[in-house]
Design an enzyme around this catalytic site. Structure first.
Site, PDB file in Angstrom:
ATOM      1  N   ASP A 295       0.869  -1.174   0.000  1.00 32.22           N
ATOM      2  CA  ASP A 295       0.000   0.000   0.000  1.00 32.22           C
ATOM      3  C   ASP A 295       0.913   1.234   0.000  1.00 32.22           C
ATOM      4  OD1 ASP A 295      -2.120   1.743   0.019  1.00 32.22           O
ATOM      5  OD2 ASP A 295      -3.253   0.671   1.544  1.00 32.22           O
TER       6      ASP A 295
HETATM    7  C1  BGC Z   1      -5.084   3.179   0.081  1.00 31.42           C
HETATM    8  C2  BGC Z   1      -5.209   2.172  -1.022  1.00 31.42           C
HETATM    9  C3  BGC Z   1      -5.075   2.855  -2.354  1.00 31.42           C
HETATM   10  C4  BGC Z   1      -3.744   3.589  -2.395  1.00 31.42           C
HETATM   11  C5  BGC Z   1      -3.513   4.313  -3.713  1.00 31.42           C
HETATM   12  C6  BGC Z   1      -3.849   4.041  -0.069  1.00 31.42           C
HETATM   13  O1  BGC Z   1      -3.822   5.073   0.853  1.00 31.42           O
HETATM   14  O2  BGC Z   1      -5.048   2.503   1.322  1.00 31.42           O
HETATM   15  O3  BGC Z   1      -6.447   1.521  -0.926  1.00 31.42           O
HETATM   16  O4  BGC Z   1      -5.170   1.920  -3.388  1.00 31.42           O
HETATM   17  O5  BGC Z   1      -3.740   4.553  -1.369  1.00 31.42           O
HETATM   18  O6  BGC Z   1      -4.360   5.368  -3.862  1.00 31.42           O
END
Ligand code: BGC
Length: 767
Positions: A295
């Site tokens: 993530d």
């Molecule tokens: C979120 C993810 C997301 C990623 C990219 C993160 O903060 O937890 O779900 O895909 O950002 O935007």
């Protein structure tokens, strides 16, 4: 030698391109993919390999001096040409994607294309209902179609990688990201996970017009302590295997190409460096062959967790645990050279991380067809079919909670000649779309006010009063992510005046439709709440409008279970529309005026108040089940039962369940008759629950093990058939530490929600 290999690769690429043109008709074989990838790996330098593991945020439209731009630190063409990046996220403009892709493909040594990823969660240009709402449709075929449309639009823009589906089970509505998943149940969650993977990816990875998925957030993210987003999860093995992991497993079995590791500590080990999850479960037990992306910034944050010693240790622990790509933090690109030089990370470990990333690019056809047709993309975005599907999806996702005196559907014409549409969400194009609407044009969204106005025509007077505003720091989630424009809130006096005007309007109208709930950024990432009550002054507005004595319909736009206890006693008609997407206003009007009949059911329990949280239907019995006697599992001040149970939802018609039959052979066959006993056509979601009466571990009081959404005309009766095979009867036993199917007696119930009464039993003698 190197030149020879290069030539060979280029010839292969060219030959493949000529062969397959733009539209591959069949998936590549493992051997074809393997040989392309091995060829590339042989020609790549160490830094080119590390580049493939590096993904960067790019916000092309962000102000260059703002915090969002700093997150992205715009890549230079030289860096792209050098092969420093395998992937970018957050670029959605086809012309920007084409330009960056040209640099990567034309100017780099090995012509390796970039993979562009984005949060395609509930639509790309056409915004669909939020995932929790889609789950409320209990209609996997619809969900598959919705994600196929999202994939078609995203891939037309050059975004070939969706950061979805989110399949985290969530049993705590304080957690704002409950909106992104399918709710509380692993069986429904697994069905929705499979449907979304199929919709996004198509029949095979690389099918034209489709994208590769990233199933997230692996794993346990939905169990955040206190419902606080990002907080630690403490999950027993029993819960993990029986509740949290099944939807991930289902997605992997459906062919999900990538997995995103979660942010939080799982039982003390951050998920992004958790080799139990990423190696033992994902790769060894489930045989996952794709790649794992962290993530955002999660690799760097292994130090923030108090887990890794420093950035170098963070890179070491993430890559050795099985995270192949570093999202956003540049830790791999900065630290891996040192780790390789010191031998802490071997070149084989590096190759193992690069291989599935290259394989994905090969499978997606990016080497043959890296660019997009910009004008073709525009016509795909404008497709009326996409808007129509979004409208149907919103109709099918809505859940009718209450309909006293059959107030709904509303008659058109004289009875309600004047309608007051009231509420801070009634005419908000931003909010109706929900939280992950970042690439669309909000101006296209149809609000509930507009939907009603278009529906009733000129014979009915429809007037609108906002009734106060909901506090909002940024005007939209888009601005929140980019930390751009902030809003100027109304003063208290202005809010009070708006409430007064709304009540006045209601008292002069024949009917009031209140549209209340949450703004789009109140649910979603970083949007935890300690209260489930209607935020702001909405409860006061609702009570004051109800006190006028006029008939009131409450339409809810929200992304989590809310505390509706007061409304459930005082408001005759309540329709849960969730965040229904850009066609939401039309769909709500269709439902209110009877052009569609609500058939959605709750994918998550609605508590009476926040004090009951966590509350879910599939709890264990305990030694003293709640029987309303003393010393049972219950509260002093409230019943233990929820306000609205899992699986609940009304219709404008009624259904009768009868004739439950259970036949046992090598599987258990369950049949039931379902009849529409009302005078309107409608849908019922037929739900089957079981309970294992005894075994090596206690089992939940009820577990969903089958469902079918069926349509019935008045008086029509259908037989619905379920098969309980091995999978439905097995579970992970905490005592035996493995999946088991046991000799036992099972209860079975079939009905229209998790309180279904029609009951039978069967005995499993041979596991
Ligand atoms: C979120 C993810 C997301 C990623 C990219 C993160 O903060 O937890 O779900 O895909 O950002 O935007």
């Amino acid at each position: 030698m190197l030149i020879g290999t290069m030539k060979c690769i280029l010839i292969t690429i060219f030959a493949f391109a000529a062969d397959a043109q733009r539209i591959p008709v069949a998936p590549l074989t493992e051997a074809q993919v393997e040989s392309r990838v091995s060829g590339l790996l042989k020609s790549m330098t160490q830094s080119e390999k590390i580049g493939q593991l590096n993904q960067l945020f790019v916000f092309p439209e962000a102000p260059p001096d703002g915090p969002a731009a700093k997150l992205g630190l715009a890549p230079t063409d030289q860096e792209i040409a050098k092969g420093d990046y395998g992937s970018f996220l957050f670029v959605t403009d086809p012309s920007v994607i084409n330009r960056m892709q040209h640099v990567a493909v034309d100017k780099s040594r090995l012509h390796i294309p970039l993979l562009f990823g984005f949060d395609v969660i509930h639509g790309f240009k056409t915004i669909f209902p939020v995932p929790l709402a889609l789950a409320a449709s209990w209609d996997p075929a619809l969900v598959e179609q919705a994600q196929a449309v999202a994939a078609r639009e995203a891939s037309a823009a050059g975004v070939r990688w969706a950061f979805g589906p989110m399949v985290d089970i969530a049993r705590d509505p304080r957690w704002g990201r409950i909106v992104e998943g399918a709710g509380e149940d692993p069986f429904l969650g697994s069905a929705m996970a499979r449907a979304q993977v199929r919709g996004f990816q198509g029949k095979y990875l690389g099918e034209p017009g489709h994208v590769v998925t990233s199933v997230k957030h692996f794993a346990g993210y939905g169990a955040a302590d206190g419902g606080r987003d990002y907080d630690s999860s403490s999950i027993s093995d029993e819960q993990l295997w029986n509740v949290d992991l099944p939807p991930f497993h289902a997605a992997v079995e459906a062919g999900a190409g990538t997995v995103m590791s979660a942010y939080m500590d799982l039982n003390g080990v951050p998920a992004t460096a958790n080799s139990f999850l990423l190696q033992d479960v994902l790769r060894r037990a489930w045989g996952f062959r794709g790649f794992v992306v962290s993530d955002a910034f999660a690799v760097a944050n292994l130090t923030t967790h108090g887990f890794a010693k420093d950035a170098e240790d963070a890179a070491f622990r993430a890559i050795t645990a099985g995270v192949d790509m570093d999202m956003g933090s540049r830790t791999y690109i900065r630290q891996l050279p040192k780790l390789l030089e010191s031998g802490r990370v071997s070149s084989k470990q590096l190759d193992d991380a690069v291989r599935p990333i290259l394989a994905t690019k090969v499978r997606m056809g990016l080497f043959e067809d890296p660019y997009v047709d910009e004008s073709g993309a525009r016509s795909i975005f404008a497709s009326p079919d996409h808007r129509e599907l979004a409208r149907v999806a919103a109709q099918r996702s809505a859940v009718l909670f209450r309909n006293e005196g059959s107030l709904l559907p509303l008659p058109r014409g004289s009875k309600f000649a004047s309608i007051a549409v009231i509420g801070p969400l009634a005419d908000s194009q931003l909010d109706i779309r929900g939280p992950w609407a970042l690439a669309d044009d909000p101006g296209q969204a149809i609000t509930v006010l507009k939907g009603i106005r278009d529906k009733v025509g000129s014979g009915t007077r429809v007037e609108y009063a906002r009734g106060g505003e909901l506090r909002r720091v940024y005007p939209s989630m888009f601005d929140a992510i980019r930390h751009s424009r902030k809003t100027v809130p109304l003063t208290d006096e202005q809010n009070v005046a708006e409430v007064r005007a709304a009540v006045e309007l209601a008292s002069q109208s024949d009917l009031a439709i209140l549209v209340l709930g949450e703004t789009q950024e109140m649910s979603g990432e970083g949007a935890s709440r300690t209260s489930l009550e209607l935020p702001g002054k909405q409860q006061e507005l609702l009570a004051k409008v109800a006190a006028t004595g006029k008939p009131v319909v409450l339409v809810l736009l929200n992304g989590r279970p809310l505390d509706l206890t007061w409304a459930s006693q005082h408001i005759p008609a309540i329709l849960e529309a969730w965040f229904p997407g850009a066609q939401g206003g039309n769909a709500v009007a269709d439902l209110l005026f009877g052009d569609a009949n609500p058939g959605g059911k709750l994918p998550v329990t609605f508590p009476r108040n926040v004090g009951q949280v966590p509350i879910y239907y599939a709890h264990n019995l305990t030694h003293q089940p709640d029987t309303a006697a003393d010393f049972t599992s219950r509260y002093w001040d409230q019943p233990t039962s929820p306000l609205y149970p899992f699986g609940y939802g009304l219709s404008y018609t009624t259904f009768e369940f009868s004739n439950l039959r259970v036949d046992q052979g090598s599987s258990v066959e369950v049949r039931v008759d379902v009849k529409n006993t009302g005078d309107r056509a409608g849908d019922e979601v037929v739900q089957l629950y079981i309970h294992q009466q005894f075994g090596s571990a206690s089992r939940p009081v009820r577990e969903l093990k089958g469902f079918q959404r069926i349509a019935l005309t008045p008086n029509e009766k259908k037989e619905v058939h379920f098969t309980l095979g091995g999978n439905e009867l097995e579970y992970w036993s905490a005592a035996l530490r493995k999946m088991v199917r046991e000799r036992s007696v099972f209860d079975v119930w079939v009905g229209g929600d998790s309180k279904a009464q029609l009951h039978s039993t069967f005995t499993v003698l041979r596991p």
